[in-house]
Enzyme design. Sequence first.
Site, PDB file in Angstrom:
ATOM      1  N   GLY A 116      41.814  58.762  46.348  1.00  0.00           N
ATOM      2  CA  GLY A 116      41.343  58.996  47.649  1.00  0.00           C
ATOM      3  C   GLY A 116      41.059  57.937  48.753  1.00  0.00           C
ATOM      4  N   ARG A 144      34.618  58.554  54.689  1.00  0.00           N
ATOM      5  CA  ARG A 144      35.862  57.954  53.907  1.00  0.00           C
ATOM      6  C   ARG A 144      36.877  57.445  54.923  1.00  0.00           C
ATOM      7  NH1 ARG A 144      38.865  61.676  49.407  1.00  0.00           N
ATOM      8  NH2 ARG A 144      40.295  62.570  50.481  1.00  0.00           N
ATOM      9  N   ASP A 175      38.428  54.433  39.615  1.00  0.00           N
ATOM     10  CA  ASP A 175      38.252  54.189  38.251  1.00  0.00           C
ATOM     11  C   ASP A 175      39.514  54.636  37.435  1.00  0.00           C
ATOM     12  OD1 ASP A 175      37.720  56.956  38.888  1.00  0.00           O
ATOM     13  OD2 ASP A 175      35.835  56.652  37.560  1.00  0.00           O
ATOM     14  N   ASP A 197      31.942  55.452  46.543  1.00  0.00           N
ATOM     15  CA  ASP A 197      30.677  55.829  46.027  1.00  0.00           C
ATOM     16  C   ASP A 197      29.885  54.460  45.299  1.00  0.00           C
ATOM     17  OD1 ASP A 197      31.505  58.385  46.335  1.00  0.00           O
ATOM     18  OD2 ASP A 197      32.141  58.764  44.215  1.00  0.00           O
ATOM     19  N   TYR A 201      34.523  63.871  54.730  1.00  0.00           N
ATOM     20  CA  TYR A 201      35.836  63.141  55.069  1.00  0.00           C
ATOM     21  C   TYR A 201      35.645  62.352  56.599  1.00  0.00           C
ATOM     22  CZ  TYR A 201      37.771  66.195  51.614  1.00  0.00           C
ATOM     23  OH  TYR A 201      38.134  67.157  50.496  1.00  0.00           O
TER      24      TYR A 201
END
Length: 470
Positions: free
Chosen positions: A115, A394, A204, A234, A391
Amino acid sequence: MADVTQPAEPTNLAADQNPAPFSFASVELQPLPHLTDTAPDHRSQPNPLDKNPFFHPSEGFYVSPGDVILRQIVYDLSGTFPAHSPHLVYHRAGPRRRVFFDPPAVRAAVVTCGGLCPGLNTVIRELVDGLWELYGVRQIFGVTAGYRGFYSTEPVELSPKVVHNWHKRGGTALETSRGGFDLDKIVNAIQNRGFNQVYIIGGDGTMRGAVKIFNEIRRRKLNIAVTGIPKTVDNDVGIIDRSFGFQTAVEMAQQAISAAHVEAESAVNGIGLVKLMGRSTGHIALHATLSSRDVDCCLIPEMEFYLEGKGGLFEFLEQRLKENGHAVLVVAEGAGQGMIPRTDAQKEERDESGNPVFLDVGGWLKSELKNWWAREHPGELFTVKYIDPTYMIRAVPANATDNSYCTLLAHSAVHGVMAGYTGFVSGPINGNYAYIQLEEVAQAKNEVNTKDHKWAWIRSVTNQPDFVRR
């Protein structure tokens, strides 16, 4: 940071990068993979920064092999101080006096996966600038479309001129995607294209993929350095102090909370409901709540809550509406997922990265709030304004703090790779930049501890219930 006294610097590069075990209050130095592990006869060379006319390295500029960062610096002296237990330390990040790579022979690849996150383009830009301007590398390529881009697209040539204004843009100029991880195809493409430095930027799942790539490259005994730059808005990456883009995300979350507060305050019995990013951790919601002071209740994935009954969310909100006439509720996207009704199909649904697909906790809470009010206060005015800035948060460019952080991350990675380190992540530990084993970072988590002082601060500024049934 502890500077451990060492003998004179060795001329052998392998010994220089991983010095022999030493004792300093039971210090345990975390070893780092190095390309000389599989190429012990490789001859190092002086750092090109020595001849860079813009640098003129001064005394103390280069990081010594004994310069390390302590993992833990906080202890409770009222108890038994663990003087004889091992204290984990990591290699300090920065330029080394001798390097593994000859700059004209370097072919570097940069890829972004997963993302979006504020600062992605800054990291790319500074990787390119660091390689080009500091070390004189001229073959730098961007891999488009994430991991699948290694074997499905042509790499894009990068230079300082190409990436000049990228730090002013949100998103990633290299494009990204989820999934597409085919280990053999990826490593074959890296080998066939002649890449000997690979910079992988992602979350991750991407870091776990980077570990597999690193291990396969080591299995094939290839002189290819792999480094990961963990990206997660996050802030759920463990060990390091924080993830890049996180502070920008909190800043943007403030705007959504302010709008929700205005909407709630302007209505009779108004509730402003804001859903923020945070699948498994609630750091954005926590820090945005601490910064705002307009939030009445913060719900995060690490904390269970309930709606009905004494001590529940509805009872608390009703009291707030009686006292203030309005309330603001912040919820992380991963909170309350076990409470939302799901069909059998929804229980099995996964995204391209294999993560469970989350339902909209904000939409569910909005519906539950309206049903509760209609049931308890039929005919009375009640308004819920739901804001989902996911959105927006980010996709924006990084702010000034994150931009400078991204620069230091990228340059730390470049210095480490040029020195021959591989299978590592760069990041700040207790305010100092360190090199950490890639596998260790891929496995570590950074969850909100609801028993520590930060969560106590949340309770003190919101006065929300602890949601413990009594």
